[in-house]
Design a protein around this motif. Structure first.
Motif, PDB file in Angstrom:
ATOM      1  N   GLU A 204       0.834  -1.189   0.000  1.00 15.72           N
ATOM      2  CA  GLU A 204       0.000   0.000   0.000  1.00 15.72           C
ATOM      3  C   GLU A 204       0.874   1.246   0.000  1.00 15.72           C
ATOM      4  O   GLU A 204       2.091   1.169  -0.022  1.00 15.72           O
ATOM      5  CB  GLU A 204      -0.929  -0.030   1.216  1.00 15.72           C
ATOM      6  N   ASN A 205       0.243   2.393   0.046  1.00 21.07           N
ATOM      7  CA  ASN A 205       0.989   3.651   0.043  1.00 21.07           C
ATOM      8  C   ASN A 205       1.023   4.199   1.461  1.00 21.07           C
ATOM      9  O   ASN A 205       0.020   4.687   1.948  1.00 21.07           O
ATOM     10  CB  ASN A 205       0.293   4.639  -0.899  1.00 21.07           C
ATOM     11  N   PRO A 206       2.131   4.093   2.179  1.00 18.03           N
ATOM     12  CA  PRO A 206       3.423   3.647   1.674  1.00 18.03           C
ATOM     13  C   PRO A 206       3.557   2.125   1.675  1.00 18.03           C
ATOM     14  O   PRO A 206       2.861   1.434   2.405  1.00 18.03           O
ATOM     15  CB  PRO A 206       4.405   4.243   2.690  1.00 18.03           C
ATOM     16  N   ASP A 207       4.491   1.658   0.875  1.00 19.46           N
ATOM     17  CA  ASP A 207       4.892   0.261   0.919  1.00 19.46           C
ATOM     18  C   ASP A 207       5.345  -0.028   2.348  1.00 19.46           C
ATOM     19  O   ASP A 207       6.112   0.748   2.933  1.00 19.46           O
ATOM     20  CB  ASP A 207       6.063   0.063  -0.061  1.00 19.46           C
ATOM     21  N   PRO A 208       4.887  -1.124   2.963  1.00 18.29           N
ATOM     22  CA  PRO A 208       5.275  -1.394   4.350  1.00 18.29           C
ATOM     23  C   PRO A 208       6.770  -1.608   4.547  1.00 18.29           C
ATOM     24  O   PRO A 208       7.270  -1.525   5.668  1.00 18.29           O
ATOM     25  CB  PRO A 208       4.478  -2.650   4.713  1.00 18.29           C
ATOM     26  N   PHE A 209       7.488  -1.853   3.440  1.00 15.91           N
ATOM     27  CA  PHE A 209       8.935  -2.057   3.537  1.00 15.91           C
ATOM     28  C   PHE A 209       9.703  -0.932   2.846  1.00 15.91           C
ATOM     29  O   PHE A 209      10.867  -1.090   2.498  1.00 15.91           O
ATOM     30  CB  PHE A 209       9.313  -3.423   2.965  1.00 15.91           C
ATOM     31  N   PHE A 210       9.034   0.193   2.676  1.00 20.05           N
ATOM     32  CA  PHE A 210       9.702   1.370   2.117  1.00 20.05           C
ATOM     33  C   PHE A 210      10.925   1.677   2.971  1.00 20.05           C
ATOM     34  O   PHE A 210      10.820   1.816   4.185  1.00 20.05           O
ATOM     35  CB  PHE A 210       8.735   2.559   2.133  1.00 20.05           C
ATOM     36  N   ASN A 211      12.087   1.768   2.323  1.00 23.68           N
ATOM     37  CA  ASN A 211      13.284   2.071   3.102  1.00 23.68           C
ATOM     38  C   ASN A 211      13.824   3.441   2.720  1.00 23.68           C
ATOM     39  O   ASN A 211      13.808   3.838   1.563  1.00 23.68           O
ATOM     40  CB  ASN A 211      14.344   0.973   3.001  1.00 23.68           C
ATOM     41  N   ILE A 212      14.270   4.140   3.730  1.00 22.41           N
ATOM     42  CA  ILE A 212      14.707   5.525   3.583  1.00 22.41           C
ATOM     43  C   ILE A 212      16.210   5.540   3.345  1.00 22.41           C
ATOM     44  O   ILE A 212      16.999   5.345   4.267  1.00 22.41           O
ATOM     45  CB  ILE A 212      14.336   6.345   4.836  1.00 22.41           C
ATOM     46  N   ASN A 213      16.579   5.745   2.084  1.00 22.25           N
ATOM     47  CA  ASN A 213      17.993   5.745   1.711  1.00 22.25           C
ATOM     48  C   ASN A 213      18.539   7.128   1.397  1.00 22.25           C
ATOM     49  O   ASN A 213      19.749   7.332   1.458  1.00 22.25           O
ATOM     50  CB  ASN A 213      18.215   4.849   0.482  1.00 22.25           C
ATOM     51  N   THR A 214      17.661   8.056   1.020  1.00 21.61           N
ATOM     52  CA  THR A 214      18.103   9.371   0.551  1.00 21.61           C
ATOM     53  C   THR A 214      17.273  10.464   1.223  1.00 21.61           C
ATOM     54  O   THR A 214      16.197  10.194   1.779  1.00 21.61           O
ATOM     55  CB  THR A 214      17.920   9.498  -0.978  1.00 21.61           C
ATOM     56  N   PRO A 215      17.722  11.714   1.146  1.00 26.71           N
ATOM     57  CA  PRO A 215      16.904  12.809   1.668  1.00 26.71           C
ATOM     58  C   PRO A 215      15.517  12.874   1.023  1.00 26.71           C
ATOM     59  O   PRO A 215      14.537  13.190   1.698  1.00 26.71           O
ATOM     60  CB  PRO A 215      17.744  14.054   1.346  1.00 26.71           C
ATOM     61  N   ASP A 216      15.418  12.544  -0.272  1.00 24.69           N
ATOM     62  CA  ASP A 216      14.103  12.533  -0.918  1.00 24.69           C
ATOM     63  C   ASP A 216      13.197  11.460  -0.328  1.00 24.69           C
ATOM     64  O   ASP A 216      11.987  11.667  -0.157  1.00 24.69           O
ATOM     65  CB  ASP A 216      14.250  12.305  -2.432  1.00 24.69           C
ATOM     66  N   ASP A 217      13.775  10.299  -0.022  1.00 19.89           N
ATOM     67  CA  ASP A 217      13.002   9.231   0.631  1.00 19.89           C
ATOM     68  C   ASP A 217      12.501   9.706   1.994  1.00 19.89           C
ATOM     69  O   ASP A 217      11.359   9.428   2.385  1.00 19.89           O
ATOM     70  CB  ASP A 217      13.864   7.985   0.835  1.00 19.89           C
ATOM     71  N   LEU A 218      13.349  10.413   2.719  1.00 21.56           N
ATOM     72  CA  LEU A 218      12.958  10.909   4.044  1.00 21.56           C
ATOM     73  C   LEU A 218      11.804  11.902   3.913  1.00 21.56           C
ATOM     74  O   LEU A 218      10.855  11.865   4.702  1.00 21.56           O
ATOM     75  CB  LEU A 218      14.158  11.551   4.739  1.00 21.56           C
TER      76      LEU A 218
END
Length: 196
Positions: free
Chosen positions: A175-189
Protein backbone atom coordinates in the motif's frame (compact mmCIF):
# COMPACT_ATOMS: atom_id res chain seq x y z
CA UNK A 1 7.94 -19.96 19.16
CA UNK A 2 10.48 -17.70 20.89
CA UNK A 3 11.80 -15.03 18.55
CA UNK A 4 14.58 -12.51 19.06
CA UNK A 5 13.99 -9.39 16.98
CA UNK A 6 17.09 -7.55 15.78
CA UNK A 7 17.06 -4.18 14.07
CA UNK A 8 19.86 -4.03 11.50
CA UNK A 9 21.55 -0.63 11.86
CA UNK A 10 25.13 -1.37 10.85
CA UNK A 11 25.12 0.50 7.53
CA UNK A 12 27.28 3.50 6.74
CA UNK A 13 24.51 5.82 5.51
CA UNK A 14 26.50 6.80 2.42
CA UNK A 15 23.48 8.21 0.58
CA UNK A 16 22.57 10.23 3.68
CA UNK A 17 25.96 12.00 3.92
CA UNK A 18 27.31 9.35 6.28
CA UNK A 19 24.62 9.88 8.92
CA UNK A 20 23.75 7.11 11.35
CA UNK A 21 20.30 6.39 9.96
CA UNK A 22 19.11 4.80 13.18
CA UNK A 23 19.35 8.20 14.86
CA UNK A 24 17.86 10.31 12.06
CA UNK A 25 14.51 11.85 12.93
CA UNK A 26 11.23 10.97 11.24
CA UNK A 27 8.57 13.20 12.71
CA UNK A 28 9.39 13.52 16.38
CA UNK A 29 11.17 10.16 16.77
CA UNK A 30 14.39 8.60 15.47
CA UNK A 31 14.11 5.79 12.92
CA UNK A 32 15.13 3.21 15.53
CA UNK A 33 12.21 4.18 17.77
CA UNK A 34 9.67 3.83 14.94
CA UNK A 35 10.95 0.35 14.14
CA UNK A 36 11.35 -0.81 17.75
CA UNK A 37 7.82 0.32 18.65
CA UNK A 38 6.38 -1.71 15.77
CA UNK A 39 8.44 -4.79 16.64
CA UNK A 40 8.33 -4.87 20.45
CA UNK A 41 4.96 -6.59 20.79
CA UNK A 42 5.75 -9.09 18.02
CA UNK A 43 8.92 -10.66 19.45
CA UNK A 44 10.14 -12.23 22.68
CA UNK A 45 13.05 -9.80 22.97
CA UNK A 46 14.56 -7.01 20.92
CA UNK A 47 18.12 -5.85 20.17
CA UNK A 48 19.97 -3.67 17.69
CA UNK A 49 22.84 -4.63 15.41
CA UNK A 50 25.00 -1.49 15.35
CA UNK A 51 28.64 -0.68 14.75
CA UNK A 52 28.84 2.94 15.95
CA UNK A 53 27.27 5.29 18.51
CA UNK A 54 26.92 2.25 20.76
CA UNK A 55 26.56 4.23 23.97
CA UNK A 56 23.56 6.04 22.48
CA UNK A 57 21.71 2.77 21.94
CA UNK A 58 22.41 1.66 25.50
CA UNK A 59 21.00 4.84 27.04
CA UNK A 60 17.77 5.21 28.93
CA UNK A 61 15.66 6.14 25.90
CA UNK A 62 16.29 3.07 23.76
CA UNK A 63 16.96 0.23 26.21
CA UNK A 64 18.24 -1.93 23.37
CA UNK A 65 21.03 -4.47 23.86
CA UNK A 66 23.74 -4.28 21.21
CA UNK A 67 23.97 -7.29 18.91
CA UNK A 68 27.45 -7.44 17.42
CA UNK A 69 28.27 -8.57 13.91
CA UNK A 70 29.23 -12.22 14.20
CA UNK A 71 32.55 -11.94 12.39
CA UNK A 72 33.20 -8.20 11.93
CA UNK A 73 35.22 -6.29 9.37
CA UNK A 74 32.41 -4.59 7.42
CA UNK A 75 31.10 -7.77 5.82
CA UNK A 76 27.62 -6.37 5.31
CA UNK A 77 24.12 -7.32 6.40
CA UNK A 78 24.68 -11.09 6.32
CA UNK A 79 27.14 -10.69 9.19
CA UNK A 80 24.49 -8.76 11.13
CA UNK A 81 21.92 -11.46 10.37
CA UNK A 82 24.33 -14.12 11.64
CA UNK A 83 24.89 -12.01 14.74
CA UNK A 84 21.12 -11.86 15.19
CA UNK A 85 20.85 -15.66 14.99
CA UNK A 86 23.63 -16.07 17.57
CA UNK A 87 21.87 -13.54 19.82
CA UNK A 88 18.66 -15.57 19.46
CA UNK A 89 20.43 -18.84 20.27
CA UNK A 90 22.20 -17.32 23.29
CA UNK A 91 18.84 -16.16 24.66
CA UNK A 92 16.99 -19.44 24.16
CA UNK A 93 15.07 -18.38 21.05
CA UNK A 94 14.49 -20.62 18.06
CA UNK A 95 14.44 -17.82 15.48
CA UNK A 96 15.79 -14.36 14.79
CA UNK A 97 13.64 -11.75 13.11
CA UNK A 98 15.64 -9.10 11.26
CA UNK A 99 14.48 -5.79 9.82
CA UNK A 100 16.39 -2.76 8.58
CA UNK A 101 16.37 0.35 10.73
CA UNK A 102 15.37 2.46 7.73
CA UNK A 103 11.99 0.72 7.28
CA UNK A 104 9.73 2.63 9.69
CA UNK A 105 6.43 1.34 8.28
CA UNK A 106 6.95 -2.40 8.80
CA UNK A 107 3.65 -4.25 9.30
CA UNK A 108 2.20 -4.91 12.72
CA UNK A 109 1.50 -8.50 11.62
CA UNK A 110 5.01 -9.12 10.28
CA UNK A 111 5.90 -11.97 12.64
CA UNK A 112 2.46 -13.53 12.45
CA UNK A 113 2.65 -13.86 8.67
CA UNK A 114 6.33 -14.83 8.46
CA UNK A 115 5.88 -17.57 11.07
CA UNK A 116 3.12 -19.31 9.09
CA UNK A 117 5.74 -21.16 7.04
CA UNK A 118 7.66 -24.29 8.07
CA UNK A 119 9.48 -23.81 11.34
CA UNK A 120 12.86 -24.78 9.86
CA UNK A 121 12.50 -22.64 6.73
CA UNK A 122 13.70 -19.05 6.31
CA UNK A 123 10.76 -16.72 5.65
CA UNK A 124 11.42 -13.48 3.77
CA UNK A 125 8.98 -10.61 3.28
CA UNK A 126 8.04 -9.25 -0.13
CA UNK A 127 5.86 -6.46 -1.46
CA UNK A 128 5.15 -5.08 -4.92
CA UNK A 129 6.93 -8.10 -6.46
CA UNK A 130 10.16 -7.24 -4.62
CA UNK A 131 11.88 -9.50 -2.09
CA UNK A 132 13.18 -7.72 1.01
CA UNK A 133 16.10 -9.96 1.94
CA UNK A 134 16.99 -8.28 5.23
CA UNK A 135 13.42 -8.51 6.50
CA UNK A 136 12.98 -12.11 7.48
CA UNK A 137 12.56 -14.82 10.05
CA UNK A 138 15.73 -16.91 10.37
CA UNK A 139 15.82 -20.29 12.16
CA UNK A 140 18.94 -20.65 14.29
CA UNK A 141 19.50 -24.00 12.58
CA UNK A 142 21.09 -21.94 9.78
CA UNK A 143 23.95 -20.67 11.97
CA UNK A 144 26.54 -23.20 10.80
CA UNK A 145 25.63 -22.92 7.12
CA UNK A 146 25.55 -19.11 7.14
CA UNK A 147 28.86 -18.95 9.04
CA UNK A 148 30.51 -21.15 6.42
CA UNK A 149 29.02 -19.06 3.61
CA UNK A 150 30.38 -15.81 5.06
CA UNK A 151 33.80 -17.28 5.80
CA UNK A 152 34.03 -18.67 2.26
CA UNK A 153 34.64 -15.12 1.02
CA UNK A 154 32.10 -15.44 -1.79
CA UNK A 155 29.83 -12.59 -2.82
CA UNK A 156 28.24 -11.71 0.51
CA UNK A 157 24.85 -10.57 -0.71
CA UNK A 158 21.79 -11.68 1.22
CA UNK A 159 20.08 -12.97 -1.93
CA UNK A 160 23.11 -15.07 -2.83
CA UNK A 161 22.79 -16.90 0.48
CA UNK A 162 19.01 -17.23 0.16
CA UNK A 163 19.22 -18.58 -3.39
CA UNK A 164 21.32 -21.46 -2.07
CA UNK A 165 18.95 -22.14 0.83
CA UNK A 166 15.41 -23.29 1.51
CA UNK A 167 13.41 -20.10 1.91
CA UNK A 168 9.83 -18.98 1.50
CA UNK A 169 8.70 -15.61 0.18
CA UNK A 170 5.80 -14.14 2.14
CA UNK A 171 3.90 -11.40 0.27
CA UNK A 172 2.52 -8.33 2.00
CA UNK A 173 0.16 -5.79 0.46
CA UNK A 174 2.17 -2.93 -1.01
CA UNK A 175 0.00 0.00 0.00
CA UNK A 176 0.99 3.65 0.04
CA UNK A 177 3.42 3.65 1.67
CA UNK A 178 4.89 0.26 0.92
CA UNK A 179 5.27 -1.39 4.35
CA UNK A 180 8.93 -2.06 3.54
CA UNK A 181 9.70 1.37 2.12
CA UNK A 182 13.28 2.07 3.10
CA UNK A 183 14.71 5.53 3.58
CA UNK A 184 17.99 5.75 1.71
CA UNK A 185 18.10 9.37 0.55
CA UNK A 186 16.90 12.81 1.67
CA UNK A 187 14.10 12.53 -0.92
CA UNK A 188 13.00 9.23 0.63
CA UNK A 189 12.96 10.91 4.04
CA UNK A 190 10.78 13.72 2.69
CA UNK A 191 8.36 11.15 1.25
CA UNK A 192 8.25 9.29 4.58
CA UNK A 193 7.49 12.54 6.39
CA UNK A 194 4.49 13.07 4.11
CA UNK A 195 3.20 9.53 4.70
CA UNK A 196 3.74 9.80 8.45
Amino acid sequence: MKIAGVILAGGKGRRMAGANKALLMLGDKPFVTHVSQRLASQVTMLGINANRDLETFLNVEFHLPIVADAIGGSLGPLDGILGAMLFAEHNGCSHALTVSVDTPFIPNDLVEKLSEKQVDQISIASSNNRIHGTCGLWPITHIVKLSAFILSGKNLKVMDYLNGSDFAVVPFAGENPDPFFNINTPDDLAAAERWL
